[in-house]
Design an enzyme around this catalytic site. Structure first.
Site, mmCIF file in Angstrom:
data_model
loop_
_atom_site.group_PDB
_atom_site.id
_atom_site.type_symbol
_atom_site.label_atom_id
_atom_site.label_comp_id
_atom_site.label_asym_id
_atom_site.label_seq_id
_atom_site.Cartn_x
_atom_site.Cartn_y
_atom_site.Cartn_z
ATOM 1 N N GLU A 179 0.926 -1.319 -0.231
ATOM 2 C CA GLU A 179 -0.083 0.060 -0.203
ATOM 3 C C GLU A 179 0.960 0.976 -0.130
ATOM 4 O O GLU A 179 0.158 2.535 -0.380
ATOM 5 C CB GLU A 179 -1.002 0.034 1.224
ATOM 6 C CG GLU A 179 -0.219 0.194 2.467
ATOM 7 C CD GLU A 179 -1.101 1.053 3.431
ATOM 8 O OE1 GLU A 179 -2.347 1.360 3.004
ATOM 9 O OE2 GLU A 179 -0.534 1.686 4.438
ATOM 10 N N HIS B 282 -4.032 3.372 2.864
ATOM 11 C CA HIS B 282 -3.631 4.084 1.700
ATOM 12 C C HIS B 282 -3.990 3.354 0.282
ATOM 13 O O HIS B 282 -3.385 3.775 -0.547
ATOM 14 C CB HIS B 282 -2.087 4.406 1.708
ATOM 15 C CG HIS B 282 -1.684 5.362 2.800
ATOM 16 N ND1 HIS B 282 -0.439 5.018 3.667
ATOM 17 C CD2 HIS B 282 -2.108 6.315 3.492
ATOM 18 C CE1 HIS B 282 -0.461 6.191 4.653
ATOM 19 N NE2 HIS B 282 -1.368 6.912 4.443
ATOM 20 N N HIS C 158 1.047 -1.969 8.832
ATOM 21 C CA HIS C 158 0.663 -0.617 9.206
ATOM 22 C C HIS C 158 1.786 0.165 10.123
ATOM 23 O O HIS C 158 2.020 1.529 9.494
ATOM 24 C CB HIS C 158 -0.721 -0.346 9.800
ATOM 25 C CG HIS C 158 -0.842 1.250 9.876
ATOM 26 N ND1 HIS C 158 -1.136 1.863 8.849
ATOM 27 C CD2 HIS C 158 -1.349 2.085 11.028
ATOM 28 C CE1 HIS C 158 -1.598 3.257 9.300
ATOM 29 N NE2 HIS C 158 -1.574 3.216 10.644
ATOM 30 N N HIS D 8 4.950 -0.272 10.542
ATOM 31 C CA HIS D 8 6.190 -0.195 9.835
ATOM 32 C C HIS D 8 7.122 -0.723 11.045
ATOM 33 O O HIS D 8 8.490 -0.557 10.762
ATOM 34 C CB HIS D 8 6.594 1.045 9.192
ATOM 35 C CG HIS D 8 5.801 1.421 8.101
ATOM 36 N ND1 HIS D 8 5.839 2.633 7.410
ATOM 37 C CD2 HIS D 8 4.482 0.909 7.747
ATOM 38 C CE1 HIS D 8 5.073 2.456 6.328
ATOM 39 N NE2 HIS D 8 4.250 1.717 6.655
#
Length: 262
Positions: A39, A69, A177, A179
């Protein structure tokens, strides 16, 4: 059966690292299925484009998941309708392009369900992911005992709750999400493999993939400084999961974290 999942690809650095090293990882680890979260793979660090989807598939990705995203490239939404291997969160309201889950065939011919859902704590107000998971589980288990969830969420508490919600009913639940790779991978009771966050495939010397100085300016000044993807060598983060392909029960989950080149 072995599954390789690579976490959020961030920008050109992350995309190049995945496309260059995924063929070698496939030879080394011998997964039957490779799933990547794409994403943030666009050069801006937000969204995904048709050329990127094609590049990931060509390098060895079997399924591509996304998250909040997914729609950041509004000029590229057609690819969600055209490419069945590209998923967006299943708990977007009806009318959103594409699909949130599917039944896929591995390289050895096994059927597996792969589903993408998004959390709601400090995220967009989407439909209930827990209820959506129940519906997906009911449908997938009619066709195969193998089911993989990418739960794209901010709060560790929501991710942990979602893992327990699916324990014994899904083969794998991975979080994406944030990271940042967490160190809590394990097989939950009910033999569901779980990790709170897989981490990212993106520039290692960064702030979750973003340029360090730009990120520091945002925090120091509290001004709306425009984000910029960092440059430099990337780190690859993921998990390798072994599953009994007759029962769908997870046997082992292991974190993967490799600086590039390697």
């Amino acid at each position: 059966m072995r599954i390789l999942f690579l976490g959020d690809i961030v920008g050109k650095s992350g995309l190049d690292a995945v496309t260059q090293h995924l063929p070698g990882l496939r030879r080394e680890l011998k997964p039957e299925l490779v799933i990547v979260n794409g994403e943030n793979a666009a050069t801006t660090g937000r969204g995904i484009t048709e050329p990127i989807v094609r590049e990931l598939v060509a390098s060895g990705a079997d399924v591509i998941t996304t998250g909040n995203h997914a729609w950041s490239r509004s000029d590229e939404l057609d690819i969600f309708e055209e490419e069945p291997r590209l998923l967006r969160p299943a708990n977007y309201p009806p009318g959103a392009p594409g699909r949130g889950w599917g039944i896929f065939r591995t390289r050895q011919g096994k059927l597996i369900g792969v589903a993408n859902l998004m959390g709601r704590v400090t995220m967009e107000a989407l439909d209930d992911p827990f209820r959506a998971a129940d519906a997906i589980i009911a449908e997938v288990l009619q066709q195969t005992p193998l089911l993989f969830f990418d739960f794209h969420a901010e709060a560790t508490s929501e991710k942990a709750a979602f893992g327990w919600h699916c324990a014994g009913r899904a083969s794998v639940v991975v979080g994406t999400h944030t990271h940042v790779q967490t160190a809590d991978e394990r097989v939950l009771p009910g033999e569901t493999a779980y990790i709170t966050d897989v981490g990212m495939c993106g520039p290692e010397n960064s702030v979750i993939g973003m340029d360090i100085e730009v990120s520091l300016a945002r925090f120091r000044t509290q001004l709306p400084v425009r984000s910029k993807v960092a440059e430099g060598a990337a780190i690859l983060c993921g998990v390798v999961v072994d599953i009994d392909d007759t029962t769908g029960r997870a046997q082992h989950i292991e974190r993967l974290r490799r600086p590039t080149p390697f």
